[in-house]
Design an enzyme around this catalytic site. Structure first.
Site, PDB file in Angstrom:
ATOM      1  N   LYS A  29      -9.609   2.727 -25.804  1.00  0.00           N
ATOM      2  CA  LYS A  29      -9.181   2.672 -27.215  1.00  0.00           C
ATOM      3  C   LYS A  29     -10.318   2.163 -28.094  1.00  0.00           C
ATOM      4  O   LYS A  29     -10.598   2.716 -29.150  1.00  0.00           O
ATOM      5  CB  LYS A  29      -7.966   1.732 -27.349  1.00  0.00           C
ATOM      6  CG  LYS A  29      -7.647   1.340 -28.780  1.00  0.00           C
ATOM      7  CD  LYS A  29      -6.523   0.351 -28.871  1.00  0.00           C
ATOM      8  CE  LYS A  29      -6.912  -1.106 -28.735  1.00  0.00           C
ATOM      9  NZ  LYS A  29      -7.597  -1.680 -29.915  1.00  0.00           N
ATOM     10  N   ASN A  30     -10.985   1.103 -27.633  1.00  0.00           N
ATOM     11  CA  ASN A  30     -12.004   0.485 -28.475  1.00  0.00           C
ATOM     12  C   ASN A  30     -13.285   1.314 -28.578  1.00  0.00           C
ATOM     13  O   ASN A  30     -14.115   1.062 -29.453  1.00  0.00           O
ATOM     14  CB  ASN A  30     -12.343  -0.927 -27.965  1.00  0.00           C
ATOM     15  CG  ASN A  30     -11.254  -1.919 -28.330  1.00  0.00           C
ATOM     16  OD1 ASN A  30     -10.291  -1.565 -29.013  1.00  0.00           O
ATOM     17  ND2 ASN A  30     -11.397  -3.161 -27.875  1.00  0.00           N
ATOM     18  N   CYS A  70      -5.175 -12.570 -38.943  1.00  0.00           N
ATOM     19  CA  CYS A  70      -4.290 -11.863 -38.020  1.00  0.00           C
ATOM     20  C   CYS A  70      -3.855 -12.851 -36.945  1.00  0.00           C
ATOM     21  O   CYS A  70      -4.285 -14.002 -36.952  1.00  0.00           O
ATOM     22  CB  CYS A  70      -4.973 -10.656 -37.406  1.00  0.00           C
ATOM     23  SG  CYS A  70      -6.202 -11.050 -36.194  1.00  0.00           S
ATOM     24  N   ARG A 110     -10.699 -13.700 -38.430  1.00  0.00           N
ATOM     25  CA  ARG A 110     -11.370 -12.402 -38.273  1.00  0.00           C
ATOM     26  C   ARG A 110     -11.870 -11.787 -39.584  1.00  0.00           C
ATOM     27  O   ARG A 110     -11.428 -10.713 -39.997  1.00  0.00           O
ATOM     28  CB  ARG A 110     -10.466 -11.414 -37.541  1.00  0.00           C
ATOM     29  CG  ARG A 110     -10.178 -11.838 -36.131  1.00  0.00           C
ATOM     30  CD  ARG A 110      -9.327 -10.853 -35.417  1.00  0.00           C
ATOM     31  NE  ARG A 110     -10.080  -9.758 -34.821  1.00  0.00           N
ATOM     32  CZ  ARG A 110      -9.508  -8.777 -34.135  1.00  0.00           C
ATOM     33  NH1 ARG A 110      -8.218  -8.740 -33.979  1.00  0.00           N
ATOM     34  NH2 ARG A 110     -10.241  -7.837 -33.601  1.00  0.00           N
ATOM     35  N   ASP A 136     -10.661 -10.127 -24.339  1.00  0.00           N
ATOM     36  CA  ASP A 136      -9.499  -9.230 -24.210  1.00  0.00           C
ATOM     37  C   ASP A 136      -8.856  -9.292 -22.822  1.00  0.00           C
ATOM     38  O   ASP A 136      -7.821  -8.664 -22.599  1.00  0.00           O
ATOM     39  CB  ASP A 136      -9.909  -7.778 -24.530  1.00  0.00           C
ATOM     40  CG  ASP A 136     -10.062  -7.543 -26.027  1.00  0.00           C
ATOM     41  OD1 ASP A 136      -9.738  -8.447 -26.820  1.00  0.00           O
ATOM     42  OD2 ASP A 136     -10.510  -6.442 -26.402  1.00  0.00           O
ATOM     43  N   ARG A 184       0.132  -0.235 -28.917  1.00  0.00           N
ATOM     44  CA  ARG A 184      -1.083  -0.023 -29.701  1.00  0.00           C
ATOM     45  C   ARG A 184      -2.267   0.327 -28.807  1.00  0.00           C
ATOM     46  O   ARG A 184      -3.172   1.033 -29.243  1.00  0.00           O
ATOM     47  CB  ARG A 184      -1.454  -1.307 -30.477  1.00  0.00           C
ATOM     48  CG  ARG A 184      -0.557  -1.604 -31.634  1.00  0.00           C
ATOM     49  CD  ARG A 184      -1.102  -2.772 -32.412  1.00  0.00           C
ATOM     50  NE  ARG A 184      -2.504  -2.523 -32.753  1.00  0.00           N
ATOM     51  CZ  ARG A 184      -3.356  -3.439 -33.180  1.00  0.00           C
ATOM     52  NH1 ARG A 184      -2.959  -4.677 -33.339  1.00  0.00           N
ATOM     53  NH2 ARG A 184      -4.600  -3.119 -33.467  1.00  0.00           N
TER      54      ARG A 184
END
Ligand code: UD1
Length: 479
Positions: A67-68, A165, A170, A353, A445
């Site tokens: 995804k990233n 967030c 961030r 992560d 997500r």
């Protein structure tokens, strides 16, 4: 007022450009159904997972595309008027959000799921609306990745400030400072960043702090700037390297991706390209921990173990046995885990992560593990939920002290962010009884059909949907 691009060959037809926000002047109707989709996500369909723990996971799982890496690759399509074809795009909600964002700007995006390659073709020939609205940026911070490409290609961008967030403040000040170093004029008002430049020019950027999307954003901008850009203290993540590989295929001149200093010679224009996105290292790591926790025997295919060095080393310290080949890994674990401390760091260090998932593992290891979160200031929200399942975790600022081994018992728990959700799924796989995990839209997500993948290797997991009344006020189409 029209935005007048300097080089018509490189930029979209000026007649089709409109000031951000002027939706009424768009060349073709842009649907706003995605806004109601987002509303549905937060107010309509609220899926939960029900997981009965205790099963060993045995078998094979195919890892999806990253995804990233996919998000900046999709943003890179803004840099050219020719089609960009991306393969191995994961079927996750953030990709849909980015698709909708690009479409709202006038791009044509064809998502080819269901076919073997998860192929996406993006054409940004007729970009008309260089804006990322608050409604999108608040649901996905990576939307700010369009900032650099829009200024470079269209000479103008209007992107909502992301704000705070769940995992911390961030900010994107480093993206902004970098663009200023490349000659952009930046105005910040009404919660939006407005950037403009006739043409960006190369510059010397030293990042105050290592930032992944900041490095990517400015690498894209510098690719179309006039002259040379030198960037120091760059992020070295595999996703940065993958983006550089795509940009080079598009005609960019980039050296040093994957090291802390990058040199970019700007070019007049970029062209279309075809590129295969790298495997998702965080999805891989999550399934590695699932195998370890359940004492299973899992083979993960279509992955890249070279991207997981720090995690593999740490798990070996805990007593786990991992066999890796070029694109697959086998994890077997029948032993008691031993506690080991972890400090999150930028790549090649231990990824933030994977911190939440590692915390679940630490609850099952014998001894005390100290987990220090160095990247984000507020990334321990999962600790409270794990404690509700019986974990012994004490959070002190940026450190979490986990004492194991503790038995976990089922409970009703709630996801707070993407990776925190993964840690709860992992905990539920070893908990006694049936755990109900709420707000799984967070996990959707970034994880492609996680419940189907887990079920295929023996987990007892099912998704249940709960329909709540929708607000009626959201318009379905705005021309
Ligand atoms: C990316 C990843 C995210 C991962 C994170 C760290 C994507 C889409 N997301 O997020 O999954 O957790 O890297 O590996 O790739 N910072 C500033 N100013 C800035 C930019 C960042 O102070 O302008 C700070 C952040 O608040 C944070 C640190 O720098 O404390 C690192 O953030 P960054 O690497 O930018 O994270 P993202 O790129 O947003």
């Amino acid at each position: 007022m029209k935005v007048v691009p300097k080089s018509p060959a490189r930029r979209p037809n000026p007649a089709k450009l409109v000031l951000p926000g002027a939706l009424g002047e768009l060349k073709k109707p842009v649907t706003r159904t995605w806004i109601s989709d987002l509303a549905a996500c937060s107010e309509g369909l609220m899926d939960k997972f029900v997981i009965r723990g205790g099963n060993r996971l045995v078998g094979s799982i195919r890892i999806s595309g990253s995804k990233n890496a996919a998000l900046p690759a999709m943003a890179a399509a803004i840099l050219t008027d020719e089609p960009v074809v991306l393969e191995n795009i994961p079927d996750v909600r953030d990709i849909q959000t980015e698709r909708n964002l690009l479409v709202s700007m006038g791009a044509e995006v064809e998502l080819g799921y269901g076919r073997a390659s998860h192929r996406t073709t993006i054409s940004c020939r007729d970009l008309v609306n260089p804006e990322a609205a608050y409604e999108v940026v608040k649901t996905m911070r990576a939307s700010t990745l369009v900032l650099g490409p829009l200024v470079a290609r269209m000479g103008r961008a209007r992107v909502s400030q992301p704000g705070g967030c769940a995992i911390g403040a961030r900010p994107i000040d480093l993206h902004i400072k970098g663009l200023e170093r490349l000659g952009a004029t930046i105005k910040q008002e009404h919660g939006y960043i407005e950037a403009s430049a006739d043409r960006l020019r190369g510059g010397h950027i030293i990042f105050d702090k290592i930032t992944v999307t900041g490095t990517e954003d400015l690498m894209m901008a510098a690719s179309l700037a006039e002259g040379e850009t030198v960037m120091e203290n760059c992020a070295r993540e595999p996703e940065v390297v993958d983006l550089a590989a795509l940009l080079i295929k598009m005609g960019a001149n980039i050296e040093g991706a994957g090291t802390s200093t990058m040199r970019i010679q700007g070019v007049e224009e970029l062209h279309g390209a075809r590129h295969r996105i790298i495997p998702d290292r965080i999805e891989t790591g999550t399934f590695v921990i699932a195998a370890v926790l359940t004492g299973g025997d899992l083979t993960l295919t279509n992955c890249d173990p070279n991207h997981l060095g720090a995690l593999i080393q740490k798990l070996e310290e805990c007593g786990v046995s991992i066999t890796a080949s070029a694109d697959s890994m086998r994890i077997t674990n029948g032993h008691q885990l031993t506690a080991a401390d972890v400090d999150t760091e930028e790549f090649p260090g231990f990824p933030t992560d994977m911190q939440a998932q590692y915390m679940t593992l630490a609850t099952q290891a014998q001894g005390t593990s100290i987990i220090t979160e160095n990247i984000f200031e507020n990334r321990f929200m999962h600790a409270q939920e794990l404690a509700r399942m019986g974990a012994n975790i004490k959070v002190e600022g940026r450190r979490a002290v986990v004492r194991g081994k503790t038995s976990l018992s089922s409970a009703a728990v709630q996801c707070s962010d993407l990776r925190a959700s993964a840690s709860l799924v992992l905990a539920a796989l070893v908990a006694d009884g049936e755990t109900i995990i709420d707000r799984v839209y967070h996990i959707d997500r970034g994880y492609e059909r996680i419940e189907e993948k887990l079920k295929s290797v023996g987990a007892q997991i099912r998704r249940i949907g709960e329909f709540l009344p929708r607000r009626a006020a959201v318009p379905s189409v705005v021309a």
